[in-house]
Design a protein around this motif. Structure first.
Motif, short mmCIF file in Angstrom:
data_model
loop_
_atom_site.label_atom_id
_atom_site.label_comp_id
_atom_site.label_asym_id
_atom_site.label_seq_id
_atom_site.Cartn_x
_atom_site.Cartn_y
_atom_site.Cartn_z
N ASP A 234 -55.44 11.87 -17.41
CA ASP A 234 -54.10 11.86 -18.00
C ASP A 234 -53.04 12.20 -16.94
OD1 ASP A 234 -52.27 11.54 -20.07
OD2 ASP A 234 -52.32 13.66 -20.62
N ALA A 235 -53.18 11.58 -15.76
CA ALA A 235 -52.33 11.89 -14.62
C ALA A 235 -50.96 11.25 -14.76
CB ALA A 235 -53.00 11.41 -13.33
N SER A 236 -49.93 11.96 -14.31
CA SER A 236 -48.57 11.42 -14.30
C SER A 236 -48.38 10.55 -13.07
CB SER A 236 -47.56 12.57 -14.26
OG SER A 236 -47.68 13.29 -13.04
N ASP A 237 -47.26 9.86 -13.00
CA ASP A 237 -46.98 9.01 -11.84
C ASP A 237 -46.92 9.84 -10.56
OD1 ASP A 237 -46.87 6.78 -13.43
OD2 ASP A 237 -44.69 6.76 -13.62
N ASN A 238 -46.31 11.04 -10.60
CA ASN A 238 -46.23 11.89 -9.43
C ASN A 238 -47.61 12.38 -9.00
OD1 ASN A 238 -43.45 11.71 -9.22
ND2 ASN A 238 -43.07 13.53 -10.45
N ALA A 239 -48.45 12.70 -9.98
CA ALA A 239 -49.81 13.15 -9.67
C ALA A 239 -50.61 12.03 -9.03
CB ALA A 239 -50.50 13.64 -10.95
N ILE A 240 -50.43 10.81 -9.52
CA ILE A 240 -51.14 9.67 -8.95
C ILE A 240 -50.69 9.41 -7.51
CG2 ILE A 240 -51.41 7.16 -9.10
CD1 ILE A 240 -51.43 7.54 -12.17
N ALA A 241 -49.38 9.55 -7.26
CA ALA A 241 -48.87 9.38 -5.90
C ALA A 241 -49.52 10.40 -4.96
CB ALA A 241 -47.36 9.53 -5.88
N THR A 242 -49.68 11.63 -5.44
CA THR A 242 -50.33 12.67 -4.64
C THR A 242 -51.79 12.32 -4.39
OG1 THR A 242 -48.87 14.36 -5.56
CG2 THR A 242 -50.90 15.13 -4.54
N MET A 243 -52.47 11.83 -5.43
CA MET A 243 -53.88 11.46 -5.29
C MET A 243 -54.06 10.32 -4.29
SD MET A 243 -55.24 11.68 -9.21
CE MET A 243 -54.85 13.11 -10.22
N LEU A 244 -53.14 9.37 -4.30
CA LEU A 244 -53.23 8.26 -3.35
C LEU A 244 -53.05 8.77 -1.92
CD1 LEU A 244 -51.25 5.45 -5.22
CD2 LEU A 244 -53.73 5.64 -4.90
N MET A 245 -52.21 9.77 -1.74
CA MET A 245 -52.06 10.36 -0.42
C MET A 245 -53.35 11.08 -0.02
SD MET A 245 -49.05 12.81 1.07
CE MET A 245 -47.86 11.46 0.87
N LEU A 246 -53.99 11.74 -1.00
CA LEU A 246 -55.26 12.40 -0.73
C LEU A 246 -56.34 11.39 -0.35
CD1 LEU A 246 -55.38 15.09 -3.58
CD2 LEU A 246 -55.12 15.50 -1.12
N VAL A 247 -56.30 10.21 -0.97
CA VAL A 247 -57.24 9.15 -0.61
C VAL A 247 -57.05 8.78 0.87
CG1 VAL A 247 -57.86 6.73 -0.95
CG2 VAL A 247 -57.50 8.20 -2.92
N GLY A 248 -55.79 8.63 1.28
CA GLY A 248 -55.52 8.31 2.67
C GLY A 248 -56.00 9.38 3.62
N ILE A 249 -55.82 10.65 3.23
CA ILE A 249 -56.34 11.75 4.05
C ILE A 249 -57.86 11.70 4.10
CG2 ILE A 249 -56.56 14.28 4.16
CD1 ILE A 249 -53.75 14.44 2.91
N GLY A 250 -58.47 11.38 2.96
CA GLY A 250 -59.93 11.23 2.92
C GLY A 250 -60.40 10.12 3.84
N PHE A 251 -59.68 9.00 3.85
CA PHE A 251 -60.00 7.90 4.76
C PHE A 251 -60.05 8.40 6.20
CE2 PHE A 251 -58.04 4.26 2.00
CZ PHE A 251 -59.11 4.37 1.12
N THR A 252 -59.03 9.16 6.58
CA THR A 252 -58.94 9.64 7.96
C THR A 252 -60.06 10.63 8.29
OG1 THR A 252 -56.52 9.39 7.83
CG2 THR A 252 -57.39 10.71 9.63
N LEU A 253 -60.33 11.56 7.37
CA LEU A 253 -61.42 12.52 7.59
C LEU A 253 -62.77 11.81 7.68
CD1 LEU A 253 -60.40 15.41 5.14
CD2 LEU A 253 -60.37 15.48 7.64
N GLY A 254 -62.99 10.86 6.77
CA GLY A 254 -64.25 10.13 6.77
C GLY A 254 -64.43 9.34 8.05
N ASN A 255 -63.36 8.73 8.52
CA ASN A 255 -63.41 7.96 9.75
C ASN A 255 -63.77 8.86 10.94
OD1 ASN A 255 -62.66 5.23 11.00
ND2 ASN A 255 -61.44 6.64 12.23
N TYR A 256 -63.17 10.06 10.99
CA TYR A 256 -63.43 11.00 12.09
C TYR A 256 -64.87 11.51 12.04
CZ TYR A 256 -63.26 15.25 14.89
OH TYR A 256 -63.53 16.23 15.82
#
Length: 387
Positions: A234-256
């Protein structure tokens, strides 16, 4: 920073620009459609056209560029990237913009493919996995920094400004590659038949299929991440934007993390990250029922899904060792084919009547199939050694 690292950094600048221009139109689709007098579905075809351009252009352009040194090839590809984005920035109608996107896509697969080979050649023997991961790092950072900034520019000012800024990134990459990469001798003209034979061997085809399924798993979930998060948490638009940023951070951590493991063993990295994908995706619908759980799950998913990138690239170059540049480029095309597969699979799940919370399970199925493919290649490799 050591000398070879500056060269790898310059190539990563190029992949940063490519990642930005690939994903940016998704956030600007309505304003682009309005700007070129097209419907939203017609504008959506621009994204498909880019993916098709990558798939077709990667092997053909890589084969053509074998007559030039790798440094010259990378510079030429980045110039094509700049020209394509400038054309996008000055497009006044749908047809011109479509042509500009196809031109831009031609630089994508070959640049990643040749760039990965150059990075491996520059790096010490114990750092080759990290070198390939550094090339993909530009792509992950593009999702955290490049795409949000250019999307904001396009929404705030004009979408053409976003493409002009991306072209400027390409110019910076051209300067960086020209100044930091050492002079490279023109490679010995390859035997096209030998290279085609190398990429058509069963092990190589299974490796490409592994990439298609892994990328398919990624985009089965990623394409529908917004409705999934709204359904599960039941995430809001702002929460989803934050989650998408977390996905990007996860991409970077996983790559490293993946680069470090791949330095030791690409096969081990593939088993770890593909196996983890299956587990995380199967647990996704249960751990993402709260905002905190959803945030942690999306971060973890970002880590395990993008961690498979470097070892997948290393795998195809190792198997098709007589055509590493061509194999690497085709693998980038395979990734884009997986994008289309994943989006289609997620849509199929919904169209046949299942709810959004079944999409992670569908994605897990593709990750499991990719893991099986890696196991088959490993078994065949061991049999070959025994015989």
């Amino acid at each position: 920073m050591q000398t070879y690292q500056w060269g790898i950094f310059a190539i990563a600048l190029g992949t940063f620009g490519i990642g930005t221009t690939e994903f940016m139109p998704m956030g600007l689709l309505p304003v682009i459609a309005d700007g070129v007098n097209a419907s939203i579905p017609a504008a959506g075809l621009l994204i498909s056209a880019y993916a098709v351009g990558v798939m077709i252009g990667a092997p053909l352009i890589t084969l053509y560029l074998t007559r030039y040194s790798h440094k010259t090839s990378l510079l030429a590809l980045m110039v094509v990237f700049v020209i394509g984005n400038i054309l996008s920035a000055v497009s006044v109608n749908y047809e011109t913009f479509l042509i500009s996107r196809v031109i831009t896509s031609f630089s994508h697969g070959a640049f990643f493919g040749i760039g990965a080979v150059v990075a491996m050649n520059l790096a010490p023997i114990h750092k080759k996995g990290s070198a390939v991961a550094s090339i993909f790092l530009g792509l992950t950072i593009a999702n955290i920094v490049g795409v949000p900034i250019t999307t904001w520019l396009g929404q705030t000012f004009d979408w053409r400004v976003s493409f002009a800024v991306t072209a400027l990134l390409g110019i910076v990459a051209v300067i960086g590659i020209g100044r930091s990469l050492p002079s490279m001798e023109k490679p010995i003209k390859p035997d096209v038949k030998t290279e085609l034979k190398a990429i058509m061997q069963p092990a190589a085809l299974r490796a490409f299929a592994t990439t298609v399924m892994c990328a398919g798993s990624m985009f089965t979930l990623y394409t529908y991440i917004t409705p999934i998060m709204k359904t599960l948490a039941d995430a809001s638009d702002n929460a989803i934007a934050t989650m998408l940023m977390l996905v990007g951070i996860g991409f970077t951590l996983g790559n490293y993390i993946s680069g470090k493991i791949t330095d030791k063993s690409p096969d081990l990295a593939l088993f770890i990250f593909l196996g983890s994908q299956v587990l995380v995706l199967l647990l996704f619908r249960f751990t993402s029922t709260t905002l905190i759980g959803a945030s942690l799950t999306t971060l973890l998913w970002g880590v395990v899904i993008f961690g498979s990138g470097p070892p997948l690239q290393m795998q195809v170059m190792k198997i098709a060792d007589q055509a590493p540049g061509l194999a690497s480029s085709i693998n980038i095309g395979a990734f884009n084919l997986g994008n289309a597969l994943g989006a289609a699979l997620g849509g199929l799940v919904i169209s046949i009547g299942f709810s959004f919370d079944w999409i992670p399970t569908a994605a897990a199925t593709l990750s499991f199939m990719a893991l099986i493919m890696v196991m088959i290649n490993r078994i065949h490799a061991n049999k070959f050694k025994i015989n």
